[in-house]
Design an enzyme around this catalytic site. Structure first.
Site, mmCIF file in Angstrom:
data_model
loop_
_atom_site.group_PDB
_atom_site.id
_atom_site.type_symbol
_atom_site.label_atom_id
_atom_site.label_comp_id
_atom_site.label_asym_id
_atom_site.label_seq_id
_atom_site.Cartn_x
_atom_site.Cartn_y
_atom_site.Cartn_z
ATOM 1 N N HIS A 53 -30.540 -12.290 8.658
ATOM 2 C CA HIS A 53 -30.290 -13.676 8.248
ATOM 3 C C HIS A 53 -28.961 -13.814 7.526
ATOM 4 C CE1 HIS A 53 -34.508 -15.652 8.613
ATOM 5 N NE2 HIS A 53 -34.322 -14.742 9.554
ATOM 6 N N GLY B 33 -21.302 -14.123 8.931
ATOM 7 C CA GLY B 33 -21.076 -12.692 9.004
ATOM 8 C C GLY B 33 -21.774 -12.030 7.838
ATOM 9 N N ASN C 61 -35.532 -19.354 5.165
ATOM 10 C CA ASN C 61 -35.448 -18.203 4.266
ATOM 11 C C ASN C 61 -36.435 -18.244 3.105
ATOM 12 O OD1 ASN C 61 -33.395 -17.039 5.739
ATOM 13 N ND2 ASN C 61 -31.746 -17.870 4.478
ATOM 14 N N HIS D 97 -38.809 -6.986 15.344
ATOM 15 C CA HIS D 97 -40.114 -7.617 15.110
ATOM 16 C C HIS D 97 -41.258 -6.611 15.163
ATOM 17 C CE1 HIS D 97 -38.635 -11.927 16.351
ATOM 18 N NE2 HIS D 97 -38.186 -11.532 15.179
ATOM 19 N N ARG E 288 -34.958 -8.160 7.921
ATOM 20 C CA ARG E 288 -34.838 -9.604 8.185
ATOM 21 C C ARG E 288 -33.764 -10.229 7.297
ATOM 22 N NH1 ARG E 288 -38.645 -14.092 6.425
ATOM 23 N NH2 ARG E 288 -38.197 -15.839 7.821
#
Length: 323
Positions: free
Chosen positions: A70, A76, A98, A195, A66
């Site tokens: 993110h 990028g 976050n 996920h 994750r």
């Protein structure tokens, strides 16, 4: 640690990708042999750091995957998610989407070990990309050759985390978010398969199990038994800080269970359910639910594509601060 054996097709896929990326230079100056002369053995150091962390905390793989996602979706893959807030600037890691990110220490430990091996050579962004790959492969998923040569960014702003796709997104919003980064519908569906690892707090799917709309308290697309279980864990006025649910029934194993559960009405997020509202995306969900190999192949392709986005400028000596 349980030995991981890839299915025969997936094993052939890894060999193929190793061949394709052996010295093959991608856009943005990335290549598989970028550090072959300057720091040839650092990947093993990163893998060992991930293995050690996983031995103490089974949530680490989902966290690293994750974190990488993110990072890549803002400017990028430039390691900007690793920077800490300072002065008047609130960094990405402290932005609302976050706040629940964790396991930054894994990257810090890996970076420290790599710096001892090859000072000032390997970027934090590359270490994060490799750690995400290791998180997948060490959880039973495919392993691939990660193109390297990313630079670390100097900018990290919490306000930019609004660009991240939200768990409440519908399909049109998801498609737009991914296409803006050069990612296709297949990439979207394949990356959503990430996920399969991890855990979600109630706040990310509360909208589906309470006050869904004026006609339904619960999203009618959810399996009723599944929805009732979630409502018991996450009551309307939940006061349990860390209450929530695993992302699928095998949260520490990287497999295609996520897609199988989605087809049964047992996905957590609105954005997961949204994949079934588009004909092409739904067909991909069905394909990946029926075949580990098809999922692995598409996931590897999408990860390489996503992680090749880079706009950094330097190689940080400390992943938490700019040089």
């Amino acid at each position: 640690m349980v030995a991981i054996i890839l299915p025969s097709f997936a094993a052939r896929l890894v060999i193929l990708l190793l061949f394709l990326f052996n010295g093959f230079h991608l856009g943005y100056g990335l290549s598989s042999d970028y550090y072959s002369k300057t720091c040839p053995n650092f990947e093993e150091v990163v893998t060992n750091a991930v293995k050690k962390a996983m031995g103490n905390d089974q949530t680490v793989p989902a966290a690293l995957l994750r974190m990488h996602f993110h990072d890549c979706f803002i400017r990028g893959c430039d390691g900007s998610v690793l920077l800490r807030s300072s002065g008047n600037n609130t960094a990405e890691k402290d932005g609302p989407p976050n706040i629940s990110l964790h396991a930054f220490y894994v990257i810090d430990h890996a970076k420290s070990a790599v710096e001892k091996l090859c000072p000032g050579v390997v970027s934090c962004a590359d270490i994060l990309a490799l750690a995400a790959r290791d998180a997948v492969s060490l959880s039973g998923g495919p392993r691939w050759e990660v193109p390297k040569g990313r630079k670390d960014g100097r900018i990290s702003k919490a306000i930019d985390t609004r660009q991240l796709p939200a768990p409440t997104f519908n399909f049109s919003q998801l498609k737009q978010s991914f296409s803006q980064r050069g990612l296709s519908i297949q990439d979207l569906v394949a990356l959503s398969g990430g996920h399969t690892l991890g855990f979600s707090h109630c706040s990310s799917f509360q909208n589906r199990i309470h006050n869904f709309n004026t006609l339904n308290d619960v999203d009618p697309s959810m399996n009723p038994t599944f929805a009732n279980r979630l409502r018991n864990v996450c009551p309307l006025h939940n006061k349990v800080k860390n209450a929530g649910s695993t992302m699928d029934s095998t949260p520490t194993l990287f497999d295609n269970t996520y897609y199988k559960m989605a087809l049964q009405g047992q996905s957590l997020f609105s954005s997961d359910q949204a994949l079934l509202t588009d004909h092409k995306a739904k067909n991909l969900v069905i394909k990946f639910a029926n075949s580990h190999d098809e999922f692995y192949q598409a996931f590897v392709k999408a990860m390489i594509k996503m992680s090749s986005l880079n706009g950094g400028q330097e190689v940080r000596l400390d992943c938490k601060v700019v040089n």
